[in-house]
Write a protein that holds these residues in place. Structure first.
Motif, short mmCIF file in Angstrom:
data_model
loop_
_atom_site.label_atom_id
_atom_site.label_comp_id
_atom_site.label_asym_id
_atom_site.label_seq_id
_atom_site.Cartn_x
_atom_site.Cartn_y
_atom_site.Cartn_z
N ILE A 8 60.10 5.97 7.02
CA ILE A 8 59.00 5.89 6.06
C ILE A 8 57.80 6.62 6.68
O ILE A 8 57.35 6.23 7.77
CB ILE A 8 58.64 4.43 5.74
CG1 ILE A 8 59.84 3.71 5.13
CG2 ILE A 8 57.43 4.35 4.81
CD1 ILE A 8 59.67 2.21 5.01
N TYR A 11 54.70 5.00 8.78
CA TYR A 11 55.06 3.59 8.92
C TYR A 11 54.42 2.96 10.15
O TYR A 11 54.41 3.56 11.23
CB TYR A 11 56.58 3.46 8.99
CG TYR A 11 57.08 2.04 9.02
CD1 TYR A 11 57.19 1.30 7.85
CD2 TYR A 11 57.46 1.44 10.21
CE1 TYR A 11 57.66 0.00 7.86
CE2 TYR A 11 57.93 0.14 10.24
CZ TYR A 11 58.03 -0.58 9.07
OH TYR A 11 58.50 -1.86 9.09
N THR A 50 56.05 -6.15 8.95
CA THR A 50 56.84 -4.93 8.96
C THR A 50 57.49 -4.82 10.34
O THR A 50 56.81 -4.76 11.36
CB THR A 50 55.96 -3.69 8.66
OG1 THR A 50 54.82 -3.69 9.52
CG2 THR A 50 55.51 -3.69 7.21
N PRO A 54 62.38 -1.04 9.26
CA PRO A 54 61.78 -1.50 8.00
C PRO A 54 62.65 -2.46 7.19
O PRO A 54 62.12 -3.34 6.51
CB PRO A 54 61.54 -0.19 7.24
CG PRO A 54 61.38 0.84 8.31
CD PRO A 54 62.33 0.42 9.40
N VAL A 147 48.07 -1.14 4.27
CA VAL A 147 49.28 -0.71 3.58
C VAL A 147 49.12 -1.06 2.10
O VAL A 147 48.49 -2.06 1.75
CB VAL A 147 50.55 -1.39 4.17
CG1 VAL A 147 50.52 -2.91 4.01
CG2 VAL A 147 51.82 -0.81 3.54
#
Length: 192
Positions: A8, A11, A50, A54, A147
């Motif tokens: 991601i 991330y 997180t 993930p 996020v």
């Protein structure tokens, strides 16, 4: 057995706290078989973890049911009553994730929703909006991160004992059974 790891962009692994000011928990449901009525809950709190992988991440969230807002005070009071949410006996709704899996371009967050003391599986389609610096930190905005997530799903209100199944002339339900959920969540990374 191989463990799937997804990539991601941007991330950040860590523990995040939901920012209720920049988050929205809303719903819509069919009324009188004519249109969909919308509402939202203004009281939400929770934690997102997180993980390094993930797909091992988790979420817990609590919604204050008394914070319902459908833009009609009379309707809000009725929805808070024992006819629907029974806020006097069940003041909160909770969600606890049980897994996360990749699905096409997004993810599915599997989890358990508890409402009126009844727990059911409610999967949520999850879209990651992104990770970025926490510009709200006056001391050092780049020390923390934020996020953004969007989650959508639906539930059958009758499975949770919410509302009745009264009909209108012609036999159709006065209130649909399928409730569509939309969550726009922003969370702040917890830093020392």
């Amino acid at each position: 057995m191989t463990v799937e790891i997804v990539e991601i962009p941007g991330y950040v692994a860590g523990t995040w706290v939901i920012d209720p000011v920049h988050s929205d928990v809303s719903f819509k449901i069919r009324h009188m078989m004519l249109n969909k009525v919308r509402g939202r809950f203004t009281g939400v709190e929770g934690t997102i973890v997180t993980a390094a992988n993930p797909l091992e991440s988790s979420v817990t969230a609590t919604v204050d049911l008394a914070s319902i807002d459908t833009a009609n005070d009379q309707r809000d009071e009725h929805v808070r009553s024992a006819d629907f949410l029974d806020v006097a006996n069940h003041p909160t709704m909770t969600y606890r994730s049980t897994g996360l899996r990749a699905d096409g371009d997004g993810f599915v967050l599997d989890g358990e929703l508890t409402l009126r003391g009844i727990t059911r599986s409610v999967p949520l389609r999850l879209e990651i909006g992104g990770f970025g610096p926490d510009v709200f930190r006056q001391d050092d905005p780049f020390k923390g991160s934020r996020v953004g997530l969007t989650a959508t799903g639906e539930l059958d209100r009758t499975e949770f004992g919410v509302g009745d199944t009264a009909t209108i002339p012609g036999g159709a339900l006065a209130l649909g059974t399928r409730l569509q959920l939309n969550l726009e969540i922003q969370a702040a990374l917890q830093v020392d």
